[in-house]
Scaffold this active site. Structure first.
Site, PDB file in Angstrom:
ATOM      1  N   CYS A 143       0.858  -1.194   0.000  1.00 17.19           N
ATOM      2  CA  CYS A 143       0.000   0.000   0.000  1.00 17.19           C
ATOM      3  C   CYS A 143       0.891   1.240   0.000  1.00 17.19           C
ATOM      4  CB  CYS A 143      -0.885   0.030   1.241  1.00 17.19           C
ATOM      5  SG  CYS A 143      -1.775  -1.487   1.584  1.00 17.19           S
TER       6      CYS A 143
ATOM      7  N   HIS B  72       0.906   5.156  -1.423  1.00 17.49           N
ATOM      8  CA  HIS B  72       0.167   5.968  -0.460  1.00 17.49           C
ATOM      9  C   HIS B  72       1.009   6.443   0.712  1.00 17.49           C
ATOM     10  CE1 HIS B  72      -3.765   5.521  -2.305  1.00 17.49           C
ATOM     11  NE2 HIS B  72      -3.521   4.255  -2.499  1.00 17.49           N
TER      12      HIS B  72
ATOM     13  N   ARG C  58     -13.332  -0.766  -1.687  1.00 15.76           N
ATOM     14  CA  ARG C  58     -12.252   0.030  -2.253  1.00 15.76           C
ATOM     15  C   ARG C  58     -10.898  -0.636  -1.998  1.00 15.76           C
ATOM     16  NH1 ARG C  58     -10.540   2.918  -6.208  1.00 15.76           N
ATOM     17  NH2 ARG C  58      -8.995   1.300  -6.021  1.00 15.76           N
TER      18      ARG C  58
ATOM     19  N   CYS D  13      -8.033  -2.170  -4.537  1.00 13.74           N
ATOM     20  CA  CYS D  13      -6.627  -1.754  -4.502  1.00 13.74           C
ATOM     21  C   CYS D  13      -5.743  -2.995  -4.519  1.00 13.74           C
ATOM     22  CB  CYS D  13      -6.303  -0.987  -3.217  1.00 13.74           C
ATOM     23  SG  CYS D  13      -6.836   0.717  -3.193  1.00 13.74           S
TER      24      CYS D  13
END
Lengths: 263, 204, 103
Positions: free
Chosen positions: A172, A176, A220, A224
């Site tokens: 992630c 991010h 969501r 991802c």
């Protein structure tokens, strides 16, 4: 008459050229403002409320005794305080997972029936989560990290956020963990930055125009993870819940805005 | 306060015992993907040494670990059979725009034979005419003009795309050649897209 | 009978603003499902808004309009407490009517 319609429905097309970051963001922000009163998520909210209050399942009862963490039937403010630990299941649970607990134990649904096609637009889970989340509008995100399992989930979620694997070495954090980044023209929240985390977590669930559907945070995240080329995690699995514990924790204090609108 | 003091020993225990924390993560990951086949688990969930190290150090490895990564990743590099590291820029241009391929799962998988691209535009600006470009990586517009296309530049660029961690340990950039995501020939085409003076990357 | 609409109407100095959120998939007839088959066209063709028996908006729509359409417009007249009635009809003959009081 066509002129009135055409003017009003200019809303359906993003205004402004899609060249460069600034005008694209501005155009989308304008579009959102125009749609403030017309977010199709409201339709899902209405349907979710209907599902909450209608007797359903083999036991033919409503969900009105479902405990989302603030006591049986308390919906107001529950979403802003999830995920959290639940003694009856001895697990940290998010909103989807908790709904499934209630749908199976209170209403008597079989797990397969309650989760069937959960990811399809207009599913029952989508409607119920939208309804529940909307009832936290105006409330600050305030997830507890007190119980041992909540503490562990936070650590696991943070570690998972940074965990790299797969053929593209993605975590992630790959996308991010820095400010002002975008993939193609899609801006990315930075979850290492609390302000950015708050901006993100307070507008999900959100109506995604490209899908004509409301996506919950879990939906969501699962997408991802698909994009990261991982296998698909199970709905309501501990990794996804732990990740949400981390994200909500990073966004703590952020005031829930009600369902947003996304591309 | 009471529950916090109960939680604290566990937190301290977890912090003090990094191994236990790592176990908690791996145990959780293991049981959260029940639908994955053994092959999928092995190729997409299990970490190799580099992934494990970079995760542990949050992509800021200490100097000795960094050196070891660079050395080991340099060893992985493989070249096209014909030895040509500068391929066809037109083919490379196509690859740069393809962001699909390799998705699995029940919800929205790719067909197994769906072509995998480099998806370079996801993270880099390249040809000026392509406005929809990301900024997770540095801009590569005009890179061929800057570096030229002599043998050293071509070789470095090829190696970088094949395995970025041969130069930047724990780089965000996927190790395209090492994982087999792109073939040596495709990487040569990507090199041409970047360095060929005729490529739109290097033309105004 | 189609899914419920959200209708809001508000009067401000002699002009009434109406905002309508309709629930409808608005299929163009050109999309394909996962199997590769075309999804049949299903879209609103007629919209009509009435105030005190008089038509204040009439629209003919086509497949270019997005799913779950949001329509906003103003008309001269109307007063608090009066009713605004919205009806849509789609290409399969399904229809939906909802009302709201002007605030």
């Amino acid at each position: 008459m066509r002129r009135i319609v055409a003017a009003a429905l200019g809303l359906g097309v993003a205004c402004g050229a899609l060249g460069g970051d600034q005008s694209a963001s501005e155009a989308i922000a304008q579009y959102r403002q125009m749609l403030e009163d017309g977010n199709p998520a409201e339709l899902m909210e209405l349907r979710g409320e209907e599902l909450w209050t209608t007797p359903r399942g083999p036991r033919n009862v409503t969900l009105e005794q479902c405990d989302l963490g603030l006591g049986p039937g308390v919906v107001e403010g529950a979403y802003a305080r999830l995920p959290r630990y639940f003694a009856d299941t001895d697990r940290v649970q998010d909103v989807e997972s908790r709904l499934l607990t209630c749908m199976t134990t209170l209403q008597g649904f079989a797990y397969e029936d309650a989760t069937r096609a959960w990811y399809k637009a207009g599913s029952d889970l989508e409607a119920l989560v939208t309804f529940i989340a909307t009832r936290s509008k105006g409330q600050p995100i305030d997830t507890p990290v007190k119980h041992a399992k909540e503490v562990e989930a936070l650590a696991v979620g943070a570690d998972f956020f940074y965990r790299r694997s797969g053929p593209l070495d993605f975590a992630c954090a790959t996308c991010h963990s820095q400010d002002d980044r975008r993939i193609r023209l899609q801006e990315l929240p930075n979850f290492e930055n609390p302000a950015s985390a708050r901006t993100s977590m307070t507008v999900w669930p959100a109506y995604r125009v490209s899908q004509s559907a409301v996506w919950t945070m879990e939906r969501r995240l699962i997408d991802c993870i698909r994009q990261m080329r991982y296998p698909e995690p199970e709905l309501g699995s501990d990794a996804i819940i732990a990740l949400q514990v981390y994200l909500q924790h990073q966004a703590r204090g952020g005031v829930m805005q009600g369902p947003g609108i996304k591309r | 306060m009471k529950s916090l003091s109960r939680a604290l020993p566990l937190l301290l225990c977890l912090l003090a015992n990094g191994v236990a924390a790592a176990d908690a993560l791996e145990v959780t990951v293991r049981r959260s993907f029940p639908g994955a086949s053994d092959e999928e688990r092995r190729t997409r969930l299990d970490q190799d040494e580099v992934q494990a190290l970079c995760s542990k150090h949050r992509n800021r490895p200490p100097a000795d670990v960094a050196a070891r990564i660079v050395e080991s990743q340099l060893q992985t590099i493989r070249y096209p059979e014909d030895g040509k590291l500068l391929g066809d820029w037109r083919a490379g241009e196509k690859l740069a725009s393809i962001g699909t391929g390799g998705h699995i799962g029940r919800i929205q998988p790719d067909p197994a034979d769906r072509k995998k691209g480099g998806n370079c535009y996801a993270c880099h600006t390249l040809a000026k005419k392509e406005v929809a470009a990301g900024n997770l990586g540095p801009s590569l517009t005009g890179i061929g003009t800057v570096r030229g296309n002599g043998p050293e530049a071509v070789r470095y660029t090829y190696q970088k795309i094949f395995n970025a961690q041969a130069f930047f340990p724990c780089s965000s950039m996927p190790r395209f050649g090492h994982s087999g995501w792109l073939t040596p020939q495709e990487i040569a085409d990507a090199v041409a897209f970047l360095l060929d003076p005729e490529s739109p990357v290097n033309k105004d | 009978m189609g899914s419920p609409m959200k209708v809001r109407a508000r009067n401000d100095g002699g002009t009434t603003e109406v905002k309508i959120l309709m629930s409808h998939p608005m299929e163009t007839g050109r999309r394909k499902n996962e199997k590769g088959d075309l999804i049949p066209a299903l879209f609103i063709q007629q919209v009509s808004v009435q105030h005190q028996g008089k038509v204040v908006l009439s629209a003919q729509w086509g497949p270019a309009i997005s799913a779950n359409p949001f329509l906003s417009f103003k008309f001269r007249g109307g007063a608090k407490g009066e009713t605004v009635k919205v009806t849509w009809v789609d290409n399969k003959g399904d229809s939906r009517t909802d009302e709201a009081l002007i605030a």
